[in-house]
Write an enzyme that holds these catalytic residues in place. Structure first.
Site: not given
Ligand code: ACM
Ligand code: ZN
Length: 524
Positions: A148, A219, A294
């Protein structure tokens, strides 16, 4: 009522008990070394192969003079032994097993638990402890979030900087999403490929499949910090220590920072394939999780490479560019016999192949996820209010997890079969070690197990609470810092408001402190 979690689907209680002997020998058609049990000749305790049963199904008959288990595969035999473990309470000093006839199998094939090791790194021993509890609860999918923005945690031989640079950050955000506080110390850690193989093997022996999550295209800040050419603009940036979505992170973004890779460059696409190739060689699971949540499109909108791909392929917009990228990965994985899993945002793309598995997490209703499942696609349900274990009980009390029903998410009854199962998420922005990880997970994991395994007819809150009460002996025996009832089922609305406000800004560990206080007062 038998004291078992998750509750078995078909059980008949009988009169009397079977008395366990010291060093009871088991005559078994299956290898029982994972339990450390003695096998040999016995007419008192028999585990026999029965090809007519499904792989995780078992039957268990306890009479006064004999225990007989039947299963088709290790999985079923092991689950029978887990049931017997709770029936006998042998670790807790139990010697007598009540006579019973059980025929049991799971409700869902996907019974998962996730751990985010990017935001905080827990290490092999902690992961094994988690796998042990998953095994006890008949959970069978460990979703391992290994990369991440805030840290890359898996060794990749072809790109050594990912761990040399990407596994470390100089500071760590503390005190909640709205806070600006940090601890200004280096933080890091990663798994070597040997470590990964060790965990995969440990899990496999316990009927647990390990599914890696390597996030693309977003991410990716920790990877971009190592190889700036991965991004649309080649900005030199450090691995960030502020957590995603927080106020400081949003400010940070305004200082011209991005965390999404450029999918318009061949070099980036080759990097993604190289990583997936190496990761797939370590994980035999027929699934690969690419995250996909995201993913801001602002960089792609301005990037000549990304725009060129949109034009060349006649794509509608940047959303479809992500769909195009995902389809490329999906084909690559298909050749390896694997299916792609992504968070539900990826379902926005109109051109996405239907064979993807969506993981439904968003708190807001998602009509794309509904359409996906109601038109034959698969979903894993990790809905925020039930399965986000990082959120305080003050906001999501224990009952949220227990009372999960896929029907509440507009899955039509005839499409429930397209729900692969359920999964609990341990995001670790505000979970920095075992003490808080335990508190967030337990007793939620016991609820999750029952939702995942037990037949709908046996999912009963009041009945569960009674069994949970006696299960707490295991928490104490195993040294687990579980949340006592007053924390996991809070009733005072002002306390709840206070916990939730502090979680956002000020103190993310309030429930840990409250729990300690209650335990000192003798609460259970
Ligand atoms: C997430 O919690 N953004 C998958
Ligand atoms: Zn680009």
């Amino acid at each position: 009522m038998l004291n078992i979690i998750p509750y078995p689907s078909d059980c008949r209680e009988k009169q009397g008990y079977f008395e366990l002997e010291e060093n009871e020998v088991i005559k078994s058609d299956f290898d029982l070394s994972v339990f450390g049990l003695k096998t040999g000749e016995s007419d008192r305790f028999i585990i026999a192969k029965n090809d007519k049963l499904e792989s995780e199904e078992y039957t268990l008959t306890v009479s006064k003079d004999c225990i007989r288990i039947e299963a088709c595969e290790n999985a079923g035999a092991y689950y029978a032994l887990q049931t017997l473990r709770q029936l006998s309470r042998c670790e807790l000093g139990g010697k007598k097993i009540p006579c019973v006839e059980i025929k049991d199998k799971p409700r869902f094939e996907w019974r998962g638990l996730q751990l985010d090791e990017s935001r905080h790194f827990f290490g092999k021993e902690e992961v094994k402890r988690l796998l042990d509890m998953m095994f006890m609860m008949k959970l069978n999918r460990f979703h391992w979030h290994l990369t991440d923005d805030q840290g890359w945690r898996i060794e990749i031989k072809k790109y050594p900087l990912l761990t040399e640079i990407g596994s470390k950050r100089k500071y760590t955000h503390i005190n909640g999403w709205q806070s600006i506080s940090t601890i200004n110390e280096e933080y890091g850690g990663f798994y070597t490929q040997d470590d990964i193989r060790e965990i995969v093997d440990y899990a496999q022996k316990r009927n647990i499949m390990v599914i890696p999550e390597i996030d693309f295209p977003a991410h990716c800040a920790s990877a971009i910090a190592c190889y700036p050419w991965l991004a649309c603009r080649e900005l030199e940036r450090e691995v960030p220590g502020y957590f995603g979505g927080s106020i400081p992170e949003r400010v940070y973004k305004m200082w011209d920072w991005n965390r999404t890779i450029c999918v318009g460059k061949e070099k980036t696409i080759n990097f993604v394939f190289d990583i997936i190739d190496e990761v797939c060689s370590l994980f035999p699971a027929p699934y690969f999780h690419i995250g996909g949540d995201e993913a801001p499109k602002n960089e792609w909108k301005k990037c000549p490479h990304c725009q060129a791909v949109i034009k060349e392929n006649g794509l509608k917009n940047e959303e479809d560019l992500q769909g195009w990228f995902n389809n490329k990965i999906l084909d690559f994985l298909k050749d390896k016999g694997k299916r792609l899993i992504g968070w539900n945002e990826i379902l926005k793309a109109g051109n996405l192949d239907k064979s993807v598995i969506g993981q439904y997490w968003t708190a807001k209703r998602d009509k794309n996820a509904e359409n996906h499942i109601n038109s034959g696609g698969n979903l894993i349900m990790s809905n925020h209010k039930s399965f986000y274990f990082d959120i305080p009980y003050g906001k999501y009390p224990l009952k949220n997890t227990y009372c999960f029903k896929p029907e509440k998410f507009n899955v039509r009854p005839e499409n429930i079969k397209n729900v692969l199962g359920v999964e609990g998420e341990n995001w670790t922005e505000w979970i920095d070690g075992r003490e808080k990880l335990d508190l967030c997970m337990y007793p939620r994991v016991q609820c999750l197990a029952e939702v995942a395994w037990s037949a709908e007819k046996d999912v009963n809150w009041d009945n569960f609470l009674k069994r949970l009460d006696s299960f707490k002996d295991y928490y104490r025996y195993l040294g687990i810092n579980y949340a006592v009832d007053k924390v996991s089922m809070p009733t005072n609305p002002f306390t709840r408001l206070h916990i939730n406000a502090k979680f956002m800004n000020g103190d993310t560990h309030l429930e840990v402190k409250l729990n300690k206080k209650y335990i000192a007062k003798g609460e259970k």
